[in-house]
Design a protein around this motif. Structure first.
Motif, PDB file in Angstrom:
ATOM      1  N   LEU A 114       1.166  -1.042  -0.170  1.00 18.32           N
ATOM      2  CA  LEU A 114       0.173   0.070  -0.276  1.00 18.32           C
ATOM      3  C   LEU A 114       0.435   1.439  -0.011  1.00 18.32           C
ATOM      4  CD1 LEU A 114      -2.857  -1.322   3.022  1.00 18.32           C
ATOM      5  CD2 LEU A 114      -2.983  -1.278   0.469  1.00 18.32           C
ATOM      6  N   VAL A 115       1.887   1.335   0.920  1.00 22.03           N
ATOM      7  CA  VAL A 115       2.729   2.488   0.906  1.00 22.03           C
ATOM      8  C   VAL A 115       3.287   2.614  -0.491  1.00 22.03           C
ATOM      9  CG1 VAL A 115       4.441   3.069   2.249  1.00 22.03           C
ATOM     10  CG2 VAL A 115       2.897   2.036   3.527  1.00 22.03           C
ATOM     11  N   ILE A 116       4.026   1.942  -0.924  1.00 24.77           N
ATOM     12  CA  ILE A 116       4.842   1.561  -2.164  1.00 24.77           C
ATOM     13  C   ILE A 116       3.455   2.106  -3.355  1.00 24.77           C
ATOM     14  CG2 ILE A 116       6.307   0.475  -3.722  1.00 24.77           C
ATOM     15  CD1 ILE A 116       7.057   1.438  -0.877  1.00 24.77           C
ATOM     16  N   SER A 117       2.919   1.170  -3.445  1.00 24.04           N
ATOM     17  CA  SER A 117       1.260   1.918  -4.139  1.00 24.04           C
ATOM     18  C   SER A 117       1.266   3.431  -4.356  1.00 24.04           C
ATOM     19  CB  SER A 117       0.876   1.185  -4.336  1.00 24.04           C
ATOM     20  OG  SER A 117      -0.240   1.027  -4.910  1.00 24.04           O
ATOM     21  N   ALA A 118       1.791   4.274  -2.749  1.00 16.77           N
ATOM     22  CA  ALA A 118       1.017   5.452  -3.204  1.00 16.77           C
ATOM     23  C   ALA A 118       2.017   6.534  -3.804  1.00 16.77           C
ATOM     24  CB  ALA A 118       0.129   5.412  -1.408  1.00 16.77           C
ATOM     25  N   LEU A 119       3.407   6.097  -2.778  1.00 16.21           N
ATOM     26  CA  LEU A 119       4.426   6.461  -2.696  1.00 16.21           C
ATOM     27  C   LEU A 119       4.586   6.747  -4.387  1.00 16.21           C
ATOM     28  CD1 LEU A 119       6.764   7.894  -1.744  1.00 16.21           C
ATOM     29  CD2 LEU A 119       7.843   6.327  -1.658  1.00 16.21           C
ATOM     30  N   SER A 120       4.846   5.638  -5.170  1.00 17.75           N
ATOM     31  CA  SER A 120       5.286   5.312  -6.243  1.00 17.75           C
ATOM     32  C   SER A 120       4.078   6.532  -7.958  1.00 17.75           C
ATOM     33  CB  SER A 120       4.659   3.796  -7.100  1.00 17.75           C
ATOM     34  OG  SER A 120       5.790   3.088  -6.551  1.00 17.75           O
ATOM     35  N   ALA A 121       2.320   6.149  -7.492  1.00 20.15           N
ATOM     36  CA  ALA A 121       1.266   7.602  -7.555  1.00 20.15           C
ATOM     37  C   ALA A 121       1.703   8.744  -7.526  1.00 20.15           C
ATOM     38  CB  ALA A 121       0.417   7.247  -7.505  1.00 20.15           C
ATOM     39  N   LEU A 122       2.704   9.078  -6.149  1.00 12.24           N
ATOM     40  CA  LEU A 122       2.790   9.872  -5.621  1.00 12.24           C
ATOM     41  C   LEU A 122       4.063  10.825  -6.902  1.00 12.24           C
ATOM     42  CD1 LEU A 122       2.716  12.846  -4.136  1.00 12.24           C
ATOM     43  CD2 LEU A 122       3.642  12.006  -2.589  1.00 12.24           C
TER      44      LEU A 122
END
Length: 435
Positions: A114-122
């Motif tokens: 979840l954290v990496i997915s959100a960070l990648s989008a950002l």
């Protein structure tokens, strides 16, 4: 640097992999020698760039530190929700030393996705990840002759998922040729997403030095292999005119990027958890049936009571041991390595990484563990074909029948691309990688 026969043997695997794809090619035109040379040079060059240049080991160590920091921050967030189940101190004694709860996959790895997915989008919204992707797209376009749209999609596959990367060029999907569509599938199966990439590194960190660097390198280096094998099996028509590329993946704001990144991460985490539950259950069912059959054979006198217990994993080991050996694994470790390869192909790469991480450090050499990391670092497995077809048919409903016809065909070159990457890595002496 010290070379051995094991290094040379892995080069035979590269030739065999290319030859198999050539035999399965749809159109037996002139073999693409320049493309093959370019792909192999790109893979070798990437290995040298990542491991041989001055301070490269320091860069990989820094990458490992970044992954550790991301994992730690993910643990903090998960502990706020799940408490000691995510690795914090237990409120009561759970072990003789009263220490920390053991590693629980669902509470330690899935939150990281979840954290990496959100960070990648950002990072994509801030155009950092977009420009990194553009760089690799430009590299593939100029060195391997890809069209702009497919080059960008292939580059996106290095950091994003096999379903997410087509969204980058969503406006051009209907314009892609059959060869380009197949290429996108193969590379998608040969690489992994950034969210799962970090999770793999966390799983392997206790038993493989610089695990994060090797996992990232595996996804990058497998892309040229996927391009080559896809182009060999379904060549591009000589008169095809690839479309120019432009980025169509957009977020309205940083908040929108985080929101959609979390939503995408939830879908990935749920899929990973669901497939792990189902496939681990399937393995148990298969092993139970095999054990029952073996017990019946013992009672009938067909099998010796002292015979080794037959399991699905042991069958994988015997079937894939020659494959492990030819890509550079010593024969005395080929059985265990074949087990990992078979698990990856027929179950999921997550189970393969978990099994690889569970092998004690003294039971497998670092070199073999490193080769297997490259060999299994890709989405090419039976379950992923279903995920890929489901995602792509939503994005391209008009090409549903074409997608379904190409998906299973893409599994073999996708799997062999990661084997080819492992063989290329095994061709270099072990001391290049700091061991």
């Amino acid at each position: 640097m010290v070379y051995s026969l094991e290094n040379a043997r892995s080069l035979i695997a590269v030739v065999l992999i290319i030859a198999i794809c050539w035999l399965l090619s749809e159109r037996k035109r002139r073999f693409p020698f320049m493309l093959a040379i370019g792909a192999l040079a790109a893979q070798a060059g990437l290995v040298l760039a990542l491991f041989a240049i001055p301070n490269s080991q320091a860069m990989l160590s820094g990458m490992t530190a970044v992954v550790d920091a991301l994992a730690d921050s993910s643990d903090r967030g998960a502990q706020f929700v799940f408490g000691h189940l995510s690795g914090g101190l237990a409120p009561f004694a759970m072990q003789p030393d009263g220490a920390v709860l053991p590693f629980i996959f669902g509470f330690r790895v899935l939150p990281l996705i979840l954290v990496i997915s959100a960070l990648s989008a950002l990072l994509w919204h801030w155009r950092i990840l977009e420009w990194v992707t553009r760089f690799f797209g430009f590299l593939f376009e100029k060195t391997m002759g890809l069209g702009g749209a497919s080059a960008l999609a292939v580059a996106a596959n290095i950091f994003m998922g096999m379903v997410e990367s087509p969204i980058v060029i969503r406006g051009y999907l209907d314009k892609l040729s059959r060869s380009e569509l197949f290429l996108m599938m193969v590379v998608g199966l040969a690489t992994v997403a950034g969210s799962t990439m970090v999770a793999y590194a966390v799983i392997l960190a206790p038993v493989l030095p610089n695990a994060a660097g090797h996992v990232l390198a595996a996804s990058i280096i497998s892309a040229p292999a996927g391009i080559l094998l896809a182009r060999i099996m379904i060549p591009e028509a000589p008169d095809a005119a690839p479309p120019d590329y432009d980025v169509t993946l957009k977020y309205e704001s940083s908040k929108d990027a985080i929101t959609k990144g979390v939503q995408d991460g939830v879908m990935v985490a749920v899929n990973v958890a669901a497939f792990l539950i189902v496939f681990v259950a399937f393995v148990w069912i298969a092993n139970h049936l095999l054990a029952s059959g073996q017990a019946g054979a013992v009672q009938l006198g067909l099998v010796s009571p002292s015979a080794s217990v037959v399991t699905l994993q042991s069958i994988f080991g015997y079937v894939f041991a020659p494959v492990a050996w030819i890509i550079g694994v010593p024969w005395n470790e080929a059985l265990a390595a074949g087990n990992i390869l078979g698990t990856k192909l027929f179950l999921t790469e997550f189970i393969a990484f978990i099994d690889l991480g569970a092998i004690p450090a003294d039971a497998m050499t670092d070199r073999t563990r490193m080769i297997l990391t490259y060999a299994i670092c890709g989405f090419a497995n039976v379950a992923s074909v279903g995920i890929m077809t489901g995602g792509m048919t939503v994005l391209m409903p008009a090409r549903r029948s074409e997608i379904l016809g190409l998906a299973w065909k893409a599994l073999l070159p996708g799997f062999m691309a990661t084997l080819m990457t492992a063989a290329i890595v095994a061709a270099f002496p072990a001391d290049l990688f700091g061991r």
